[in-house]
Design an enzyme around this catalytic site. Structure first.
Site, PDB file in Angstrom:
ATOM      1  N   ASP A  13       0.818  -1.225   0.000  1.00  0.00           N
ATOM      2  CA  ASP A  13       0.000   0.000   0.000  1.00  0.00           C
ATOM      3  C   ASP A  13       0.848   1.270   0.000  1.00  0.00           C
ATOM      4  O   ASP A  13       0.418   2.307   0.494  1.00  0.00           O
ATOM      5  CB  ASP A  13      -0.950   0.051   1.215  1.00  0.00           C
ATOM      6  CG  ASP A  13      -1.727  -1.231   1.392  1.00  0.00           C
ATOM      7  OD1 ASP A  13      -2.312  -1.697   0.405  1.00  0.00           O
ATOM      8  OD2 ASP A  13      -1.732  -1.779   2.512  1.00  0.00           O
ATOM      9  N   LYS A  16       2.326   2.287  -4.967  1.00  0.00           N
ATOM     10  CA  LYS A  16       3.016   1.799  -6.176  1.00  0.00           C
ATOM     11  C   LYS A  16       2.217   2.098  -7.432  1.00  0.00           C
ATOM     12  O   LYS A  16       2.773   2.371  -8.478  1.00  0.00           O
ATOM     13  CB  LYS A  16       3.228   0.275  -6.111  1.00  0.00           C
ATOM     14  CG  LYS A  16       4.166  -0.178  -5.030  1.00  0.00           C
ATOM     15  CD  LYS A  16       4.203  -1.676  -4.939  1.00  0.00           C
ATOM     16  CE  LYS A  16       2.898  -2.277  -4.505  1.00  0.00           C
ATOM     17  NZ  LYS A  16       2.481  -1.951  -3.137  1.00  0.00           N
ATOM     18  N   ALA A  39      -4.073  -7.297  -4.139  1.00  0.00           N
ATOM     19  CA  ALA A  39      -3.469  -5.971  -4.289  1.00  0.00           C
ATOM     20  C   ALA A  39      -4.551  -5.025  -4.787  1.00  0.00           C
ATOM     21  O   ALA A  39      -5.464  -5.439  -5.477  1.00  0.00           O
ATOM     22  CB  ALA A  39      -2.349  -6.034  -5.312  1.00  0.00           C
ATOM     23  N   GLY A  40      -4.437  -3.785  -4.407  1.00  0.00           N
ATOM     24  CA  GLY A  40      -5.378  -2.818  -4.934  1.00  0.00           C
ATOM     25  C   GLY A  40      -4.651  -1.530  -5.227  1.00  0.00           C
ATOM     26  O   GLY A  40      -3.954  -1.008  -4.366  1.00  0.00           O
ATOM     27  N   HIS A  41      -4.738  -1.070  -6.437  1.00  0.00           N
ATOM     28  CA  HIS A  41      -4.097   0.192  -6.790  1.00  0.00           C
ATOM     29  C   HIS A  41      -5.179   1.232  -7.029  1.00  0.00           C
ATOM     30  O   HIS A  41      -6.162   0.948  -7.687  1.00  0.00           O
ATOM     31  CB  HIS A  41      -3.299   0.063  -8.088  1.00  0.00           C
ATOM     32  CG  HIS A  41      -2.092  -0.800  -7.950  1.00  0.00           C
ATOM     33  ND1 HIS A  41      -1.307  -0.802  -6.832  1.00  0.00           N
ATOM     34  CD2 HIS A  41      -1.534  -1.657  -8.809  1.00  0.00           C
ATOM     35  CE1 HIS A  41      -0.312  -1.639  -7.005  1.00  0.00           C
ATOM     36  NE2 HIS A  41      -0.433  -2.189  -8.193  1.00  0.00           N
ATOM     37  N   GLN A 223       1.964  -5.805  -3.304  1.00  0.00           N
ATOM     38  CA  GLN A 223       2.308  -5.889  -1.880  1.00  0.00           C
ATOM     39  C   GLN A 223       3.684  -5.237  -1.627  1.00  0.00           C
ATOM     40  O   GLN A 223       4.058  -4.346  -2.362  1.00  0.00           O
ATOM     41  CB  GLN A 223       2.302  -7.336  -1.380  1.00  0.00           C
ATOM     42  CG  GLN A 223       0.914  -7.964  -1.298  1.00  0.00           C
ATOM     43  CD  GLN A 223       0.530  -8.672  -2.577  1.00  0.00           C
ATOM     44  OE1 GLN A 223       1.351  -9.263  -3.242  1.00  0.00           O
ATOM     45  NE2 GLN A 223      -0.724  -8.609  -2.931  1.00  0.00           N
ATOM     46  N   THR A 298      -7.710  -0.478  -0.195  1.00  0.00           N
ATOM     47  CA  THR A 298      -8.446  -0.326  -1.458  1.00  0.00           C
ATOM     48  C   THR A 298      -9.341  -1.537  -1.694  1.00  0.00           C
ATOM     49  O   THR A 298     -10.461  -1.423  -2.168  1.00  0.00           O
ATOM     50  CB  THR A 298      -7.446  -0.249  -2.638  1.00  0.00           C
ATOM     51  OG1 THR A 298      -6.451   0.697  -2.330  1.00  0.00           O
ATOM     52  CG2 THR A 298      -8.123   0.151  -3.919  1.00  0.00           C
ATOM     53  N   GLY A 301     -11.038  -2.355   2.527  1.00  0.00           N
ATOM     54  CA  GLY A 301     -11.582  -1.286   3.364  1.00  0.00           C
ATOM     55  C   GLY A 301     -11.059  -1.326   4.797  1.00  0.00           C
ATOM     56  O   GLY A 301     -11.410  -0.506   5.623  1.00  0.00           O
ATOM     57  N   GLY A 415       0.771  14.647  -2.857  1.00  0.00           N
ATOM     58  CA  GLY A 415      -0.695  14.664  -2.848  1.00  0.00           C
ATOM     59  C   GLY A 415      -1.215  13.537  -3.713  1.00  0.00           C
ATOM     60  O   GLY A 415      -0.455  12.945  -4.476  1.00  0.00           O
TER      61      GLY A 415
HETATM   62  P1  GDP Z   1      -0.550   0.712  -3.843  1.00  0.00           P
HETATM   63  O1  GDP Z   1      -1.291  -0.583  -3.768  1.00  0.00           O
HETATM   64  O2  GDP Z   1       0.855   0.582  -3.360  1.00  0.00           O
HETATM   65  O3  GDP Z   1      -0.656   1.366  -5.175  1.00  0.00           O
HETATM   66  O4  GDP Z   1      -1.228   1.692  -2.809  1.00  0.00           O
HETATM   67  P2  GDP Z   1      -2.782   2.144  -2.731  1.00  0.00           P
HETATM   68  O5  GDP Z   1      -3.257   2.505  -4.088  1.00  0.00           O
HETATM   69  O6  GDP Z   1      -3.540   1.164  -1.925  1.00  0.00           O
HETATM   70  O7  GDP Z   1      -2.649   3.402  -1.812  1.00  0.00           O
HETATM   71  C1  GDP Z   1      -2.161   4.535  -2.255  1.00  0.00           C
HETATM   72  C2  GDP Z   1      -3.149   5.633  -1.948  1.00  0.00           C
HETATM   73  O8  GDP Z   1      -2.450   6.794  -1.679  1.00  0.00           O
HETATM   74  C3  GDP Z   1      -4.063   5.970  -3.093  1.00  0.00           C
HETATM   75  O9  GDP Z   1      -5.323   6.369  -2.596  1.00  0.00           O
HETATM   76  C4  GDP Z   1      -3.380   7.142  -3.781  1.00  0.00           C
HETATM   77  O10 GDP Z   1      -4.253   8.004  -4.447  1.00  0.00           O
HETATM   78  C5  GDP Z   1      -2.777   7.819  -2.602  1.00  0.00           C
HETATM   79  N1  GDP Z   1      -1.530   8.504  -2.880  1.00  0.00           N
HETATM   80  C6  GDP Z   1      -0.512   8.096  -3.678  1.00  0.00           C
HETATM   81  N2  GDP Z   1       0.502   8.965  -3.619  1.00  0.00           N
HETATM   82  C7  GDP Z   1       0.129   9.951  -2.732  1.00  0.00           C
HETATM   83  C8  GDP Z   1       0.766  11.115  -2.220  1.00  0.00           C
HETATM   84  O11 GDP Z   1       1.906  11.440  -2.551  1.00  0.00           O
HETATM   85  N3  GDP Z   1       0.052  11.843  -1.297  1.00  0.00           N
HETATM   86  C9  GDP Z   1      -1.202  11.503  -0.885  1.00  0.00           C
HETATM   87  N4  GDP Z   1      -1.806  12.268   0.019  1.00  0.00           N
HETATM   88  N5  GDP Z   1      -1.826  10.422  -1.363  1.00  0.00           N
HETATM   89  C10 GDP Z   1      -1.172   9.634  -2.274  1.00  0.00           C
END
Ligand code: GDP
Length: 437
Positions: A13, A16, A39-41, A223, A298, A301, A415
């Site tokens: 999380d 990525k 995994a959830g992106h 992951q 993601t 929840g 952000g």
């Molecule tokens: P992943 O599985 O590693 O891609 O991670 P997730 O998608 O589960 O979590 C990343 C969350 O952080 C998402 O809701 C993104 O929109 C958010 N996000 C990613 N980069 C940033 C950042 O630099 N700042 C903030 N505030 N949110 C971010």
């Protein structure tokens, strides 16, 4: 142009999805190499939020080749839903390819996952119960059903029968579950086969060709390092290898095809599920970080556990992955927290100290981070687009991390928005055109 592996450097999380998405713009091919729909992106495009579980995030670029590699385990129900969802939103998915050798999650894998966790009671691993562990177990036991098997009804039925037979005892409580009927299951999976056939492919040659042609290939991990089945905090880990070495196995290339390895890490730490977490903040401050960072899964929840940045674990991640650069995400979440803390070593039982990540589970479970204080900042940093735009203390925080780890910071997330990223000199040539000044 190189082969770049993007891996999670913490407990998953890390964000990525966004990093891969940005690199994908210049990429010729993006390939997922392990994991499943656990995994959830989350990708934010303007006002639109896309959530992916299986399809590589690069799919949002029209016609881009996006492959699900042989190392991934695929729940065809989830994949077809994801395809339908993207189609409904008008996304061109003609570039999607799914390895014919990828293993399939079957209805009995889901039931076994539930049964296994229920039996463990208090010792639960905290799996996402999507059948991923049992699917990888069947792969290792040579009882797996692969994507290519969907295309031949006779073989499919034989293989399902052979796979279910040894599980009869464990599956007995579900004997009446219609999902376990051999005929129904074969029919259902044949239907998935018909739907997925246009995308099923021999994926390694696609990667070889892209690299031979001098293209940029992004190998997308799921992951994170600390959840690696070999190198993570076993048994509180995932059932595959999220480390960079698995990019080769899970996509069918040799180590020489990898030029760079980017580790994605939040500016703090989170962890989902059970298991050791030396810098955990089980208090109001932890809650504040959870709220500010939107730290809820993601896919599930579930509220994520939060804590300070753990540089001991991160340095370990540098080593096991051979990280060449760090992609720091969510630096903005730390805004307003002053002072900040990072762990540079662990304190254990009876006054023991650990400079290196302890290999022994019993030792690790008793450690907590030895924190050092760094000054925070209060200015809004979401508009920063270069390191120089950041407050001095934010720059110092990044310098401290980079110096401690001995690798450069390539990007800094400020952000959730797509353009809320700083591209440092180390990553300049990979900056997407849309982000160029
Ligand atoms: P992943 O599985 O590693 O891609 O991670 P997730 O998608 O589960 O979590 C990343 C969350 O952080 C998402 O809701 C993104 O929109 C958010 N996000 C990613 N980069 C940033 C950042 O630099 N700042 C903030 N505030 N949110 C971010």
């Amino acid at each position: 142009m190189p082969g770049i592996v993007v891996v999670g450097a913490q407990w998953g999380d890390e964000g990525k999805g966004k990093v891969t998405d940005l690199l994908a713009e210049r990429a010729d091919l993006v390939i997922r190499f392990q994991g499943g729909n656990n995994a959830g992106h989350t990708i934010v495009r303007g006002d639109e939020v896309f959530k992916f579980h299986l399809i590589p995030s690069g799919i949002l670029y029209p016609g881009k080749t996006c492959a699900v590699g042989n190392g991934v385990v695929v729940d065809p129900r989830v994949l077809t839903d994801e395809i339908d969802g993207l189609r409904r939103r008008g996304v061109d998915i003609s570039g999607l390819r799914i390895s014919a050798n990828a293993h399939l999650i079957m209805p009995y894998h889901l039931l076994l996952d539930h049964a296994g966790e229920a039996k463990l009671g208090k010792l639960q691993i905290g799996t996402t119960r999507r059948g991923i562990g049992p699917c990888y177990a069947d792969k290792a036991a040579r009882l797996g059903i692969r994507m290519q098997d969907l295309l031949d009804e006779k073989i499919l039925k034989q293989k399902i029968y052979a796979a279910m037979e040894p599980k009869r005892l464990t599956l007995r409580p579900f004997a009446k579950d219609p999902a376990l009927d051999l005929h129904t299951m074969t029919e259902e999976y044949r239907r998935f086969g018909h739907r997925l056939e246009p995308y099923i492919a021999d994926t390694p040659p696609l990667v070889w060709r892209a690299l031979d042609d001098g293209g940029l290939v992004v190998f997308e991990g799921a992951q994170g390092t600390m959840l690696d089945i070999d190198h993570g905090t076993y048994p509180f880990v995932t059932s595959s290898n999220p480390v960079a070495g698995a990019a080769c196995v899970g996509s069918g290339v040799g180590p020489k095809s990898i030029d760079e390895v980017w580790g994605v890490a939040k500016a703090y730490c989170t962890r989902v599920g059970a298991g050791p977490f030396p810098t955990e903040l089980d208090d109001a401050l932890g809650e504040r970080i959870r709220k500010a960072g939107g730290e809820f899964g993601t896919t599930t929840g579930r509220a994520r556990r939060t804590g300070w940045l753990d540089l001991v674990a991160l340095r370990y991640a540098c080593q096991v992955n051979g990280l060449t650069a760090l992609a720091v995400t969510k630096l903005d979440v730390l805004t307003g927290l002053d002072p900040l803390y990072v762990a540079t070593r662990y304190l254990g039982a009876e006054g023991a100290t650990f400079e290196e990540f302890p290999y022994h589970q019993s030792v690790l479970h008793k450690t907590r981070g030895d924190l050092i204080e760094l000054p925070g900042w209060r200015e809004d940093i979401s508009g920063a687009r270069s390191i120089a735009d950041l407050p001095r203390n934010a720059q110092a925080y990044l310098d401290f991390v980079s110096d401690f780890l001995g690798i450069p910071v390539a990007t800094v997330g400020v952000g959730p928005a797509r353009d809320a990223v700083i591209w440092t000199g180390a990553a300049e040539r990979l900056r997407p055109a849309a982000a160029e000044a």
